[in-house]
Design a protein around this motif. Sequence first.
Motif, PDB file in Angstrom:
ATOM      1  N   ASP A 281      10.353  -3.808  -2.578  1.00 55.74           N
ATOM      2  CA  ASP A 281       9.861  -2.578  -1.954  1.00 55.74           C
ATOM      3  C   ASP A 281      10.134  -1.360  -2.835  1.00 55.74           C
ATOM      4  N   VAL A 282      11.314  -1.310  -3.444  1.00 52.36           N
ATOM      5  CA  VAL A 282      11.665  -0.162  -4.281  1.00 52.36           C
ATOM      6  C   VAL A 282      10.719  -0.046  -5.469  1.00 52.36           C
ATOM      7  N   PHE A 283      10.389  -1.185  -6.097  1.00 47.34           N
ATOM      8  CA  PHE A 283       9.528  -1.143  -7.278  1.00 47.34           C
ATOM      9  C   PHE A 283       8.046  -1.179  -6.921  1.00 47.34           C
ATOM     10  N   ASP A 284       7.737  -1.236  -5.655  1.00 53.00           N
ATOM     11  CA  ASP A 284       6.340  -1.246  -5.224  1.00 53.00           C
ATOM     12  C   ASP A 284       5.660   0.104  -5.458  1.00 53.00           C
ATOM     13  N   VAL A 285       6.453   1.160  -5.695  1.00 59.69           N
ATOM     14  CA  VAL A 285       5.863   2.483  -5.923  1.00 59.69           C
ATOM     15  C   VAL A 285       5.356   2.638  -7.351  1.00 59.69           C
ATOM     16  N   ALA A 286       5.647   1.672  -8.220  1.00 59.54           N
ATOM     17  CA  ALA A 286       5.201   1.760  -9.614  1.00 59.54           C
ATOM     18  C   ALA A 286       3.683   1.806  -9.675  1.00 59.54           C
ATOM     19  N   THR A 287       3.149   2.497 -10.681  1.00 53.37           N
ATOM     20  CA  THR A 287       1.704   2.615 -10.825  1.00 53.37           C
ATOM     21  C   THR A 287       1.089   1.374 -11.456  1.00 53.37           C
TER      22      THR A 287
END
Length: 329
Positions: A281-287
């Motif tokens: 979830d934390v790294f799901d914001v990556a483009t």
Amino acid sequence: MRKHLLATLAIVAVLFIGSLALAVAFGGPSTPPALASANSPFETVDYSGLPELSYYAAADRADLAYRQYPAKGDPKGSAVLLHGSSADSRSMHPMARALVDAGFAVYALDVRGHGGSGVKGHVDYVGQLEDDLQAFMAQVQPPGPVTLVGFSSGGGFALRVAGGELATLFDRYLLLAPFVSQEAPTYRTGSGGWVNVGLPRYVALMLLNQLGVERFNDLPVVSYALTERARQTLTPQYSFNLAQNYRPEADYAGTIRGIQRPTRVVVGAQDEMFNAAQFSDVFDVATQPVPVAVVEGANHVGLTLMPTALAAVVAAMDSLGSTGTAQPE
């Protein structure tokens, strides 16, 4: 009325300055009890074949240490390894051997403030570690494609690089159980007993730095749960400068969104310092996609030592190769 207001403001200012002074002087970290899961596994590590330290010259002319593991034959790339908090390049020896066996050239750094690099627990300014990394790459020139591989706090620093102005310094990034932020859902309080933070001093120094006062930044703000024996050779405390530098930027989500190069995350399912289930979830914001692999049976330190975990690290390295190499802009 005006005199009364000025007197009140003067009293508030004196109390504020006094509180800051007390926090700086007496608000440092206490030493946590030794954490067995972080200390005991290294007592049985096979260090045979550990390379001697080599050195490169930093911008300030300091000699900084690293260990070089040549590839067997023509390398399919190289890995630059960043150790975890308080540790040094020796802790990455099993991983280095696994990567060499998989066809990579490997360079394990003693990050400044650790091992044979500089004064333990200290850097001169926030940003010096980035300067050191640029000096290493310019002088040593590992064969490409080059992957920056960071574990724990080293993974946090690798994330700092991957999502920052130096993102194109490396071709790929591999983050192993990375420290993301004390504000992130991946964080467990006190990193599961590994860390004691001198919060009053930390907050006071942050306020002073915002006011341009940096003269106290060499004071310790973080202490690690090492055994007495380990404290003799490792780095038991971090100064404010080192603690602020060997981690991601405060806006960790913005840093993750800034990732430009192929990146992977690997974490142990039984990690006692971080919440493994929250990394996706934390790294799901990556483009761009940042896949997260969870290794069953591995705790935090076990991610760098267990055969199944090392196999997962090698697999992640190989998968990064299949994504192609981004070209510098």
